[in-house]
Motif scaffolding. Structure first.
Motif: not given
Length: 65
Positions: A18-21, A28-34
């Motif tokens: 739940g916390l990872n969602l 968002p991974p697309s905005q913060v990077g890998t």
């Protein structure tokens, strides 16, 4: 000798999932990077484990021996 009391495995799984969602919505991974996504995942994992373990140890009934 006392041991740290752990919660059942499913409480950890539900909490971490739940916390990872929530993390993916807020960061968002697309905005913060890998690298940031991986770092945030491990931060959520560590904090969730510590908080769930502490709450379970405080709130769960203790067995008297």
């Amino acid at each position: 000798m006392t041991r740290a009391r752990r919660a059942p495995w499913w409480i950890y799984a539900v909490t971490i999932g739940g916390l990872n969602l929530a993390r993916q919505v807020l960061f968002p991974p697309s905005q913060v990077g890998t690298a940031a996504t991986i770092s945030l995942f491990f931060a959520v994992l560590a904090i969730s484990f510590a908080v769930v373990t502490a709450l379970h140890a405080l709130l769960a009934p203790r067995d008297r021996e």
